[in-house]
Write a protein that holds these residues in place. Structure first.
Motif, PDB file in Angstrom:
ATOM      1  N   VAL A  75      -5.222   9.986  10.016  1.00 20.42           N
ATOM      2  CA  VAL A  75      -4.687   9.499  11.292  1.00 20.42           C
ATOM      3  C   VAL A  75      -3.932   8.191  11.135  1.00 20.42           C
ATOM      4  O   VAL A  75      -3.128   7.829  12.011  1.00 20.42           O
ATOM      5  N   ARG A  76      -4.153   7.459  10.030  1.00 17.07           N
ATOM      6  CA  ARG A  76      -3.446   6.210   9.798  1.00 17.07           C
ATOM      7  C   ARG A  76      -2.198   6.368   8.937  1.00 17.07           C
ATOM      8  O   ARG A  76      -1.509   5.404   8.663  1.00 17.07           O
ATOM      9  N   GLY A  77      -1.927   7.586   8.452  1.00 15.48           N
ATOM     10  CA  GLY A  77      -0.671   7.811   7.749  1.00 15.48           C
ATOM     11  C   GLY A  77      -0.770   7.864   6.247  1.00 15.48           C
ATOM     12  O   GLY A  77       0.048   7.249   5.562  1.00 15.48           O
ATOM     13  N   SER A  78      -1.745   8.576   5.702  1.00 15.30           N
ATOM     14  CA  SER A  78      -1.918   8.627   4.262  1.00 15.30           C
ATOM     15  C   SER A  78      -1.212   9.832   3.655  1.00 15.30           C
ATOM     16  O   SER A  78      -0.814  10.766   4.351  1.00 15.30           O
ATOM     17  N   ASN A  79      -1.100   9.824   2.323  1.00 20.15           N
ATOM     18  CA  ASN A  79      -0.562  10.984   1.620  1.00 20.15           C
ATOM     19  C   ASN A  79      -1.709  11.818   1.086  1.00 20.15           C
ATOM     20  O   ASN A  79      -2.862  11.641   1.459  1.00 20.15           O
ATOM     21  N   ILE A  80      -1.420  12.729   0.149  1.00 21.73           N
ATOM     22  CA  ILE A  80      -2.427  13.680  -0.303  1.00 21.73           C
ATOM     23  C   ILE A  80      -3.602  13.004  -1.008  1.00 21.73           C
ATOM     24  O   ILE A  80      -4.739  13.461  -0.921  1.00 21.73           O
ATOM     25  N   LYS A  81      -3.355  11.883  -1.671  1.00 21.24           N
ATOM     26  CA  LYS A  81      -4.460  11.188  -2.331  1.00 21.24           C
ATOM     27  C   LYS A  81      -5.431  10.627  -1.307  1.00 21.24           C
ATOM     28  O   LYS A  81      -6.651  10.655  -1.503  1.00 21.24           O
ATOM     29  N   GLY A  82      -4.906  10.127  -0.195  1.00 22.00           N
ATOM     30  CA  GLY A  82      -5.774   9.641   0.867  1.00 22.00           C
ATOM     31  C   GLY A  82      -6.576  10.754   1.500  1.00 22.00           C
ATOM     32  O   GLY A  82      -7.724  10.567   1.900  1.00 22.00           O
ATOM     33  N   MET A  83      -5.975  11.956   1.584  1.00 20.07           N
ATOM     34  CA  MET A  83      -6.684  13.097   2.155  1.00 20.07           C
ATOM     35  C   MET A  83      -7.789  13.597   1.227  1.00 20.07           C
ATOM     36  O   MET A  83      -8.645  14.370   1.636  1.00 20.07           O
ATOM     37  N   ALA A  84      -7.753  13.170  -0.035  1.00 20.29           N
ATOM     38  CA  ALA A  84      -8.842  13.504  -0.957  1.00 20.29           C
ATOM     39  C   ALA A  84     -10.078  12.667  -0.672  1.00 20.29           C
ATOM     40  O   ALA A  84     -11.173  12.976  -1.156  1.00 20.29           O
ATOM     41  N   MET A 221       1.039  -3.451 -10.273  1.00 16.98           N
ATOM     42  CA  MET A 221       1.169  -4.866  -9.917  1.00 16.98           C
ATOM     43  C   MET A 221      -0.066  -5.413  -9.217  1.00 16.98           C
ATOM     44  O   MET A 221      -0.438  -6.568  -9.404  1.00 16.98           O
ATOM     45  N   THR A 222      -0.715  -4.581  -8.380  1.00 16.97           N
ATOM     46  CA  THR A 222      -1.792  -5.085  -7.533  1.00 16.97           C
ATOM     47  C   THR A 222      -3.177  -4.601  -7.946  1.00 16.97           C
ATOM     48  O   THR A 222      -4.184  -5.193  -7.550  1.00 16.97           O
ATOM     49  N   GLY A 223      -3.239  -3.506  -8.694  1.00 19.33           N
ATOM     50  CA  GLY A 223      -4.525  -2.940  -9.075  1.00 19.33           C
ATOM     51  C   GLY A 223      -5.153  -2.081  -8.005  1.00 19.33           C
ATOM     52  O   GLY A 223      -6.259  -1.576  -8.175  1.00 19.33           O
ATOM     53  N   GLN A 224      -4.449  -1.886  -6.859  1.00 17.63           N
ATOM     54  CA  GLN A 224      -5.009  -1.097  -5.767  1.00 17.63           C
ATOM     55  C   GLN A 224      -3.898  -0.594  -4.848  1.00 17.63           C
ATOM     56  O   GLN A 224      -2.757  -1.046  -4.921  1.00 17.63           O
ATOM     57  N   LEU A 225      -4.263   0.362  -3.983  1.00 15.93           N
ATOM     58  CA  LEU A 225      -3.313   0.929  -3.017  1.00 15.93           C
ATOM     59  C   LEU A 225      -3.934   0.992  -1.623  1.00 15.93           C
ATOM     60  O   LEU A 225      -3.402   1.673  -0.752  1.00 15.93           O
ATOM     61  N   LYS A 226      -5.040   0.289  -1.418  1.00 14.54           N
ATOM     62  CA  LYS A 226      -5.851   0.475  -0.218  1.00 14.54           C
ATOM     63  C   LYS A 226      -5.076   0.223   1.076  1.00 14.54           C
ATOM     64  O   LYS A 226      -5.282   0.909   2.069  1.00 14.54           O
ATOM     65  N   ASP A 227      -4.199  -0.756   1.123  1.00 16.21           N
ATOM     66  CA  ASP A 227      -3.473  -1.078   2.345  1.00 16.21           C
ATOM     67  C   ASP A 227      -2.052  -0.517   2.362  1.00 16.21           C
ATOM     68  O   ASP A 227      -1.254  -0.863   3.232  1.00 16.21           O
ATOM     69  N   ILE A 228      -1.740   0.344   1.413  1.00 18.33           N
ATOM     70  CA  ILE A 228      -0.399   0.917   1.320  1.00 18.33           C
ATOM     71  C   ILE A 228      -0.369   2.253   2.052  1.00 18.33           C
ATOM     72  O   ILE A 228      -1.157   3.150   1.768  1.00 18.33           O
ATOM     73  N   THR A 229       0.550   2.392   3.009  1.00 18.10           N
ATOM     74  CA  THR A 229       0.642   3.611   3.800  1.00 18.10           C
ATOM     75  C   THR A 229       1.834   4.459   3.368  1.00 18.10           C
ATOM     76  O   THR A 229       2.698   4.019   2.600  1.00 18.10           O
ATOM     77  N   ALA A 230       1.881   5.679   3.913  1.00 14.49           N
ATOM     78  CA  ALA A 230       3.016   6.561   3.662  1.00 14.49           C
ATOM     79  C   ALA A 230       4.308   5.915   4.159  1.00 14.49           C
ATOM     80  O   ALA A 230       5.380   6.115   3.578  1.00 14.49           O
ATOM     81  N   GLN A 231       4.216   5.134   5.212  1.00 12.05           N
ATOM     82  CA  GLN A 231       5.393   4.449   5.748  1.00 12.05           C
ATOM     83  C   GLN A 231       5.927   3.416   4.757  1.00 12.05           C
ATOM     84  O   GLN A 231       7.139   3.269   4.587  1.00 12.05           O
ATOM     85  N   HIS A 232       5.017   2.710   4.095  1.00 15.04           N
ATOM     86  CA  HIS A 232       5.447   1.754   3.074  1.00 15.04           C
ATOM     87  C   HIS A 232       6.194   2.476   1.950  1.00 15.04           C
ATOM     88  O   HIS A 232       7.270   2.036   1.512  1.00 15.04           O
ATOM     89  N   PHE A 276       4.799  -4.827   7.860  1.00 12.95           N
ATOM     90  CA  PHE A 276       3.878  -3.820   8.340  1.00 12.95           C
ATOM     91  C   PHE A 276       2.471  -4.405   8.353  1.00 12.95           C
ATOM     92  O   PHE A 276       2.157  -5.298   7.601  1.00 12.95           O
ATOM     93  N   ASN A 277       1.643  -3.858   9.224  1.00  7.89           N
ATOM     94  CA  ASN A 277       0.247  -4.288   9.264  1.00  7.89           C
ATOM     95  C   ASN A 277      -0.622  -3.036   9.357  1.00  7.89           C
ATOM     96  O   ASN A 277      -0.731  -2.434  10.391  1.00  7.89           O
ATOM     97  N   SER A 278      -1.230  -2.658   8.246  1.00 10.78           N
ATOM     98  CA  SER A 278      -1.988  -1.412   8.209  1.00 10.78           C
ATOM     99  C   SER A 278      -3.215  -1.562   7.342  1.00 10.78           C
ATOM    100  O   SER A 278      -3.333  -2.496   6.588  1.00 10.78           O
ATOM    101  N   GLU A 279      -4.140  -0.584   7.482  1.00  8.14           N
ATOM    102  CA  GLU A 279      -5.396  -0.628   6.727  1.00  8.14           C
ATOM    103  C   GLU A 279      -5.689   0.737   6.114  1.00  8.14           C
ATOM    104  O   GLU A 279      -6.822   1.180   6.094  1.00  8.14           O
ATOM    105  N   VAL A 280      -4.672   1.414   5.629  1.00  9.42           N
ATOM    106  CA  VAL A 280      -4.861   2.789   5.186  1.00  9.42           C
ATOM    107  C   VAL A 280      -4.710   2.938   3.691  1.00  9.42           C
ATOM    108  O   VAL A 280      -3.814   2.362   3.100  1.00  9.42           O
ATOM    109  N   CYS A 281      -5.627   3.732   3.113  1.00  9.89           N
ATOM    110  CA  CYS A 281      -5.561   4.034   1.682  1.00  9.89           C
ATOM    111  C   CYS A 281      -4.567   5.129   1.422  1.00  9.89           C
ATOM    112  O   CYS A 281      -4.524   6.123   2.120  1.00  9.89           O
ATOM    113  N   MET A 282      -3.737   4.969   0.355  1.00  6.98           N
ATOM    114  CA  MET A 282      -2.877   6.060  -0.100  1.00  6.98           C
ATOM    115  C   MET A 282      -3.699   6.990  -0.929  1.00  6.98           C
ATOM    116  O   MET A 282      -3.306   7.768  -1.686  1.00  6.98           O
TER     117      MET A 282
END
Length: 282
Positions: A75-84, A221-232, A276-282
């Motif tokens: 619901v926050r806009g993730s890709n297939i990895k987030g749906m896992a 670069m960051t070691g994580q994707l937790k706040d990166i959305t499909a929109q990013h 952008f201001n989001s809290e969604v995992c890719m």
């Protein structure tokens, strides 16, 4: 805290505690307080694991947590990895209870007469995850399908398989498309670590692989994707069709910039506004 310490003493389990100012850390890192708290917990787990020279860290996520995470990401806009959702194994982290529902775990504890603690904040509706836990999942189970949680987690398993395949293909494409990490010595703030993708080579890849390569560049670069959305991700890919000089602001004080031939990822000044201001995992 005293209650937890007393429980550990009763069952002869070593008690270790950590404290930090989550609000200040979250602001400094440009991420949500919820995400900052999660990162700090795993940081503490890893410190203890290294000190004890342990092989793994077992955490207690269960099937309901997995279903909750899948819905949250979708619901926050993730890709297939987030749906896992939640991976059963990630580095030193293992999640042996993902095959069980929360009610099954509580029933086992009751049968064995083992005390357990429920965090009071789990019942507060201030966080989106709690709203999913307290309202959405119960509604789906009661009104749509009694096995809604099981079906959601089965779909997450299929998404994880597909995501792993895509990541393997992206890893093979990385050497073809990436410039790799380098240092910009002309940056006004001094040396800045950069990572880049060649636009011409990037556009030769399938769109699914393009997105995976952008994720890979960010994670490098960051070691994580937790706040990166499909929109990013889509905004970064859109730079491929723009003129040099255009840029996109990202979480973690990052920016993606279009040069004549590349899309470059770099860190930016902390006082620059987020696009952008989001809290969604890719």
């Amino acid at each position: 805290m005293r209650r937890q310490k007393a429980w550990c003493e009763k069952y002869e389990v070593d008690f270790v505690s950590f404290r930090t100012d989550i609000r200040a850390r979250a602001k400094a890192d440009g991420i949500s307080e919820e995400e900052c708290g999660r990162l700090f917990r795993y940081e503490c787990f890893e410190k203890v694991r290294a000190q004890r020279q342990a092989d793994v860290i077992a955490v207690a996520h269960h099937q309901d947590d997995l279903a909750e995470t899948v819905i949250f990401n979708m619901v926050r806009g993730s890709n297939i990895k987030g749906m896992a959702g939640i991976s059963p194994v990630r580095g030193h982290i293992i999640r042996p209870l993902l095959v069980l529902r929360r009610c099954e775990i509580e029933a086992l504890l009751l049968e064995q007469q083992i005390d357990y603690r429920t965090d009071d904040t789990n019942f507060e509706e201030d966080y989106t995850r709690n709203k999913i836990r307290l309202k959405v999942l119960p509604y789906l189970t009661k009104e749509i399908n009694p096995k809604a949680v099981e079906h959601i987690t089965a779909a997450a398993g299929a998404a994880l398989e597909a995501s792993n395949y895509i990541e393997r293909q992206a890893a093979a494409a990385w050497d073809r498309v990436s410039v790799g990490a380098f240092v910009d010595k002309e940056a006004c703030e001094g040396e800045k670590k950069l990572s880049a993708l060649r636009v011409q080579k990037l556009l030769e890849e399938d769109i699914v692989i393009q997105k995976a390569l952008v994720c890979r560049m960010i994670k490098q670069m960051t070691g994580q994707l937790k706040d990166i959305t499909a929109q990013h991700i889509q905004s970064i890919l859109a730079l491929s069709y723009m003129r040099a000089g255009k840029e996109v602001h990202l979480p973690y004080h990052m920016a993606a910039q279009r040069t004549k031939t590349d899309i470059i990822l770099t860190r930016r000044r902390e006082n620059e506004a987020e696009a952008f201001n989001s809290e969604v995992c890719m």
